[in-house]
Design a protein around this motif. Sequence first.
Motif, PDB file in Angstrom:
ATOM      1  N   ILE A   7      -6.839  37.647  -8.451  1.00  0.00           N
ATOM      2  CA  ILE A   7      -5.534  37.000  -8.386  1.00  0.00           C
ATOM      3  C   ILE A   7      -5.176  36.534  -9.793  1.00  0.00           C
ATOM      4  N   TYR A  12      -0.016  36.163  -7.958  1.00  0.00           N
ATOM      5  CA  TYR A  12      -0.347  34.926  -7.244  1.00  0.00           C
ATOM      6  C   TYR A  12       0.768  34.445  -6.325  1.00  0.00           C
ATOM      7  N   CYS A  15       0.567  36.343  -3.216  1.00  0.00           N
ATOM      8  CA  CYS A  15      -0.649  35.910  -2.520  1.00  0.00           C
ATOM      9  C   CYS A  15      -0.403  34.587  -1.792  1.00  0.00           C
ATOM     10  N   VAL A  31      -4.074  29.973   1.598  1.00  0.00           N
ATOM     11  CA  VAL A  31      -4.402  30.554   0.299  1.00  0.00           C
ATOM     12  C   VAL A  31      -4.372  29.458  -0.761  1.00  0.00           C
ATOM     13  N   THR A  32      -3.411  28.560  -0.671  1.00  0.00           N
ATOM     14  CA  THR A  32      -3.300  27.463  -1.634  1.00  0.00           C
ATOM     15  C   THR A  32      -4.589  26.651  -1.673  1.00  0.00           C
ATOM     16  N   SER A  34      -7.595  27.589  -0.657  1.00  0.00           N
ATOM     17  CA  SER A  34      -8.695  28.433  -1.125  1.00  0.00           C
ATOM     18  C   SER A  34      -8.651  28.633  -2.636  1.00  0.00           C
ATOM     19  N   LEU A  35      -7.459  28.779  -3.196  1.00  0.00           N
ATOM     20  CA  LEU A  35      -7.355  28.934  -4.648  1.00  0.00           C
ATOM     21  C   LEU A  35      -7.714  27.637  -5.364  1.00  0.00           C
ATOM     22  N   TYR A  39     -10.787  27.176  -7.928  1.00  0.00           N
ATOM     23  CA  TYR A  39     -10.582  26.601  -9.260  1.00  0.00           C
ATOM     24  C   TYR A  39     -11.633  25.529  -9.542  1.00  0.00           C
ATOM     25  N   TYR A  42     -15.323  27.191  -9.721  1.00  0.00           N
ATOM     26  CA  TYR A  42     -15.057  28.497 -10.316  1.00  0.00           C
ATOM     27  C   TYR A  42     -16.304  29.340 -10.575  1.00  0.00           C
ATOM     28  N   PRO A  47     -12.078  34.349  -5.344  1.00  0.00           N
ATOM     29  CA  PRO A  47     -10.943  34.692  -4.478  1.00  0.00           C
ATOM     30  C   PRO A  47     -10.337  36.040  -4.894  1.00  0.00           C
ATOM     31  N   SER A  61     -11.825  34.830   0.165  1.00  0.00           N
ATOM     32  CA  SER A  61     -12.524  33.977  -0.781  1.00  0.00           C
ATOM     33  C   SER A  61     -14.003  34.080  -0.436  1.00  0.00           C
TER      34      SER A  61
END
Length: 151
Positions: A7, A12, A15, A31-32, A34-35, A39, A42, A47, A61
């Motif tokens: 991503i 993004y 996504c 998704v928010t 999971s991202l 982060y 990391y 993801p 993810s």
Amino acid sequence: MIRLQTINEANYERCLALKATVANTNFVDTVTYSLAEAYVFYHDMKPFAIYEDDTMIGFVSMYVGEKNYQIINFFIDDAYQKQGFGIKAAKVCIHFLQKEYNAARVSCPVDLHNKDAQAFWKKLGFQFSDTVENGYVFMRFMIPEDKNSSF
């Protein structure tokens, strides 16, 4: 052909717009979320957007820390469900973990009440384990030692 793609700034927003309708919204993280989790963690979270050719159809993810390989959040967007993409995409995820991390086992935490997800992972050969944490049962798949076998 199903593939995973990192991503980035080019994909993004698409996504973030992915959505999988489930009976209980607690069954699938956004998704928010999971991202954000990827982060913060990391080093251990990977993801990916799931593509069928050039079309983004889903999200996954994966946890890769401590040699405890897991598919944490996996879904196919509503517009692409019931077309056989889920099984193919899950196999691509398993293959990724095997190839990139030499995983011999892949786990998938599934909500104890999410019978649809449990049935999905069982189709792929995942089995229930005795590990239950925070309302999730860990289903496990042992990757065949024969690297040439297709599961």
